[in-house]
Design a protein around this motif. Structure first.
Motif, PDB file in Angstrom:
ATOM      1  N   GLU A  48     -10.423   3.118   2.191  1.00 11.06           N
ATOM      2  CA  GLU A  48      -9.326   2.546   1.483  1.00 11.06           C
ATOM      3  C   GLU A  48      -8.793   3.004   0.142  1.00 11.06           C
ATOM      4  O   GLU A  48      -9.658   3.421  -0.615  1.00 11.06           O
ATOM      5  N   GLY A 103       2.736  -6.292  -2.296  1.00  8.99           N
ATOM      6  CA  GLY A 103       2.184  -5.854  -1.068  1.00  8.99           C
ATOM      7  C   GLY A 103       1.095  -6.713  -0.667  1.00  8.99           C
ATOM      8  O   GLY A 103       0.470  -7.489  -1.193  1.00  8.99           O
ATOM      9  N   ALA A 104       0.578  -6.526   0.682  1.00  9.56           N
ATOM     10  CA  ALA A 104      -0.372  -7.256   1.302  1.00  9.56           C
ATOM     11  C   ALA A 104      -1.818  -6.939   0.631  1.00  9.56           C
ATOM     12  O   ALA A 104      -2.042  -5.890   0.094  1.00  9.56           O
ATOM     13  N   THR A 105      -2.717  -8.004   0.656  1.00  9.77           N
ATOM     14  CA  THR A 105      -4.085  -7.765   0.213  1.00  9.77           C
ATOM     15  C   THR A 105      -4.807  -6.528   0.729  1.00  9.77           C
ATOM     16  O   THR A 105      -4.773  -6.299   2.027  1.00  9.77           O
ATOM     17  N   SER A 117      -3.578  -3.426   0.129  1.00 11.97           N
ATOM     18  CA  SER A 117      -2.519  -2.416   0.201  1.00 11.97           C
ATOM     19  C   SER A 117      -2.877  -1.235  -1.049  1.00 11.97           C
ATOM     20  O   SER A 117      -2.522  -0.221  -0.751  1.00 11.97           O
ATOM     21  N   LYS A 176      -2.682  -1.953  -4.517  1.00  8.30           N
ATOM     22  CA  LYS A 176      -2.137  -2.415  -5.765  1.00  8.30           C
ATOM     23  C   LYS A 176      -3.040  -2.427  -6.941  1.00  8.30           C
ATOM     24  O   LYS A 176      -2.933  -1.754  -7.959  1.00  8.30           O
ATOM     25  N   HIS A 230       1.821 -11.807  -5.776  1.00 12.54           N
ATOM     26  CA  HIS A 230       2.051 -12.079  -4.396  1.00 12.54           C
ATOM     27  C   HIS A 230       3.169 -13.105  -4.117  1.00 12.54           C
ATOM     28  O   HIS A 230       4.030 -13.238  -3.355  1.00 12.54           O
ATOM     29  N   ILE A 256       3.799  -1.606  -1.889  1.00 13.00           N
ATOM     30  CA  ILE A 256       2.915  -0.904  -1.429  1.00 13.00           C
ATOM     31  C   ILE A 256       2.403  -1.404  -0.055  1.00 13.00           C
ATOM     32  O   ILE A 256       2.177  -2.642   0.079  1.00 13.00           O
ATOM     33  N   HIS A 257       2.220  -0.505   0.737  1.00 14.25           N
ATOM     34  CA  HIS A 257       1.821  -0.598   1.994  1.00 14.25           C
ATOM     35  C   HIS A 257       0.919   0.633   2.533  1.00 14.25           C
ATOM     36  O   HIS A 257       1.245   1.699   2.492  1.00 14.25           O
ATOM     37  N   GLY A 258      -0.348   0.365   2.882  1.00 13.83           N
ATOM     38  CA  GLY A 258      -1.320   1.138   3.515  1.00 13.83           C
ATOM     39  C   GLY A 258      -1.604   2.277   2.320  1.00 13.83           C
ATOM     40  O   GLY A 258      -1.752   3.533   2.664  1.00 13.83           O
ATOM     41  N   ARG A 278      10.759  -4.550   4.073  1.00 10.37           N
ATOM     42  CA  ARG A 278       9.603  -5.491   3.968  1.00 10.37           C
ATOM     43  C   ARG A 278       9.539  -6.674   2.869  1.00 10.37           C
ATOM     44  O   ARG A 278       9.019  -7.747   2.958  1.00 10.37           O
TER      45      ARG A 278
END
Length: 614
Positions: free
Chosen positions: A381, A400-402, A404, A406, A560, A574-576, A594
């Motif tokens: 990752e 962004g998701a956990t 991702s 950041k 978040h 931020i994603h992926g 998003r």
């Protein structure tokens, strides 16, 4: 043939040992170059002490010669004709020899022990300072318990060897050489008989060393596992209690402890077998000297005094070799520990501080990520081709998701890791070219996982500026909305916070962390979920203070809870590991991507919660 076989086998075993324990010893000696004079002085005192220690046995034989031969004795040939005079001279020599032995025993004890203390303190300090320079990836792949065991227990194991084992090794060698020389002068035949067991003893020593080496390496590993288990459990005691997992964790600790006991048991079984085996070899050498020498004395082929010297020195020669068991035990434990310590010191520093230049003053705080990519070795990752620009004095929010990416960007900005590709700049200067101290002084970090050091509130706020006046500490606490609860504490700023701040609530710890960053007064402030552990009222107060300080510095926020970042100058989604959306709060809502979807979810949850309360 037997001697040749034993010696060849011993050499073979010695070569095996050289690749492990002796190599570790060589590495230790290279590390200890600065202690060379102390080592030489301590070793010299050990040698002289052992020579004095052997001398009384020789004087006993000479005294027997005086009593038996009187005017024809060895001492009479030195000019002392009467037996009475000879005995008085031997008495005086005995006094000076015992005094010399005592003096040099005192000296080698002081020198070796002080060397052990100094070396272990410096080795621990060097290991810790080196560990501080390692990148965060090293700590993410190691347990803290293993590191503590290396810096504490392993270093202490080496200290125990230097306290006694090093002197014992030197004195065994001196005994063999010095006593062997006396033997060959008095009777080469008896010398051969007395030395017959020595190849067997040496072979046994290396045999047991080869067997014990891997066992003691395993012992050190089990110590690390046990330390790690204890450290983790004590740190997580609240979680253990809340899940009523005391019995389960006690069983896990018992298993780790039993594994340590079992590893030690296997090592002890090998080391304990050494003395009984060697004792029989010593008996053979002593009986040969006793019987053959006695027969030679009866025939008149050997002086009675010389026979007495040989009998006494046979035990003095062979018996200390039984101490090889304890010496090897100490040596193997110490070398197993030394390998772990020196391996830590040999860990490569990935993020290097090669004496770059300082940030140009005044630091404006402009931050640029230019096509930055980074992947964690284990999970894969990270982030890919991230480009972001934060003008000085502006606020950037990362959402962004956990997982991702950041927090990865923050770690790269602080140079906890270096990017695999791309570049990060502050005020146009690539951070790889900056001194780490200069870079990190320009950045204040308020992390979601707040770490407070054991000590008073005052010291925790002033951690970045230990010499800060109290007025500045109070001002930082007021700005972070922490001063009200600090005043209510029993000792105010001098109230101890406990280990990791355990005596404070989560919100209080968060506000102290913010005050600590504000007192540092950095041009760049990084907030990683800085308001996640506070109530709504405190969050609103912190948001007000952030608005005040944001006009004077660059702020990068990870959040978040989107309600905390609606006023950010720029929001990046931020994603992926990639930036998929960018803009202001209004622009992103209009984009209906998003960010807008997450905003609807959060505001919808709030509306639903409000409706249920009504």
């Amino acid at each position: 043939m037997l001697w040749r076989f034993i010696l060849q086998d011993a050499v073979s075993l010695m070569s095996d040992a050289t690749t492990s324990s002796f190599r570790a010893l060589a590495r230790l000696l290279r590390y200890a170059r600065g202690y060379r004079r102390r080592i030489i002085a301590a070793s010299a005192c050990s040698v002289i002490n052992k020579l004095f220690d052997i001398a009384p046995e020789i004087l006993i034989g000479v005294a027997i010669d005086v009593v038996v031969n009187q005017e024809q004795s060895f001492v009479a040939g030195l000019g002392f004709e009467s037996a009475r005079e000879q005995i008085l001279i031997l008495g005086a020599l005995t006094f000076f020899i015992w005094a010399g032995e005592s003096l040099f025993e005192y000296l080698f004890q002081v020198l070796w022990r002080n060397l052990a203390q100094r070396l272990q303190a410096d080795l621990r300090q060097d290991a810790y300072e080196h560990a501080q320079r390692l990148d965060m990836g090293f700590f993410e792949s190691r347990s803290s318990g293993q590191l503590v065991a290396t810096m504490n227990d392993d270093v202490n194991q080496l200290e125990r060897f230097l306290d006694g084992g090093a002197n014992a090794m030197i004195q065994v060698g001196v005994t063999v050489v010095a006593v062997g020389a006396v033997f060959f002068v008095l009777s080469p035949l008896i010398a051969l008989l007395a030395f017959t067991p020595i190849p067997l003893i040496v072979w046994g020593a290396f045999y047991f060393q080869r067997k014990a080496g891997p066992l003691y390496a395993e012992v050190r590993e089990r110590v690390g596992d046990l330390s790690s288990r204890l450290s983790n459990n004590l740190a997580g005691i609240a979680t253990i209690k809340s899940f009523t997992a005391e019995a389960r964790e006690a069983e896990r600790l018992r298993q780790a402890s039993e594994a340590y006991v079992e590893a030690n048991r296997r090592a002890i079984r090998i080391s304990s077998a050494f003395i009984p085996v060697i004792r029989m070899a010593i008996l053979a050498g002593f009986l040969a000297t006793f019987t053959v020498g006695g027969m030679m004395a009866l025939r008149g082929d050997l002086n009675v005094g010389a026979y007495g010297v040989l009998v006494f020195l046979t035990q003095r020669l062979l018996w200390p070799l039984t101490g090889l068991a304890q010496v090897i035990d100490l040596f193997e434990r110490a070398m197993a520990s030394t390998r772990r310590i020196l391996d830590l010191l040999a860990e490569p520093i990935v993020v290097r501080d090669d004496g770059g230049r300082a940030l140009a003053e005044p630091v404006r705080g402009e931050v640029t990520f230019a096509d930055v990519s980074f992947r964690y070795p284990g999970s894969g990752e990270g982030v890919s081709e991230v480009s972001l620009a934060v003008p000085a004095g502006h606020t950037l929010a990362l959402v962004g998701a956990t997982g991702s990416g950041k927090s990865t960007l923050i770690k790269l900005l602080l140079r906890f890791h270096d990017p695999a590709a791309g570049e990060i700049r502050i005020d146009g200067q690539p951070i790889r070219e900056l001194e780490l101290t200069s870079l990190r002084r320009a950045i204040g970090l308020v992390s979601q996982d707040v770490y407070l050091f054991e000590g008073p509130v005052r010291d925790n706020i002033a951690y970045g500026r230990p010499d800060a006046p109290e007025a500045d500490i109070i001002a930082a606490a007021q700005t972070a909305e922490a001063w009200a609860f600090i005043q209510a504490l029993p000792q105010g700023l001098d109230t101890p916070v406990g280990e990791r701040g355990v005596r404070l609530s989560g919100g209080q710890r968060q506000r102290l962390s913010l005050a600590r960053a504000l007192l540092k007064d950095p041009p760049i402030l990084v907030l990683d979920e800085a308001t996640s552990a506070v109530d709504n009222e405190t969050e609103a107060a912190i948001q007000r203070s952030l608005k005040r300080i944001a006009h004077q510095r660059t702020v990068i926020m990870i959040a978040h809870r989107l309600s905390t970042i609606v006023h950010a100058d720029q929001i990046a989604v931020i994603h992926g590991g990639r930036v998929v959306e960018r803009g202001t709060h209004g622009e992103l809502l209009a984009h209906n991507g998003r960010y807008a979807a997450q905003w609807r979810v959060q505001t919808g949850e709030i509306e639903a919660a409000d409706a249920s309360l009504a």
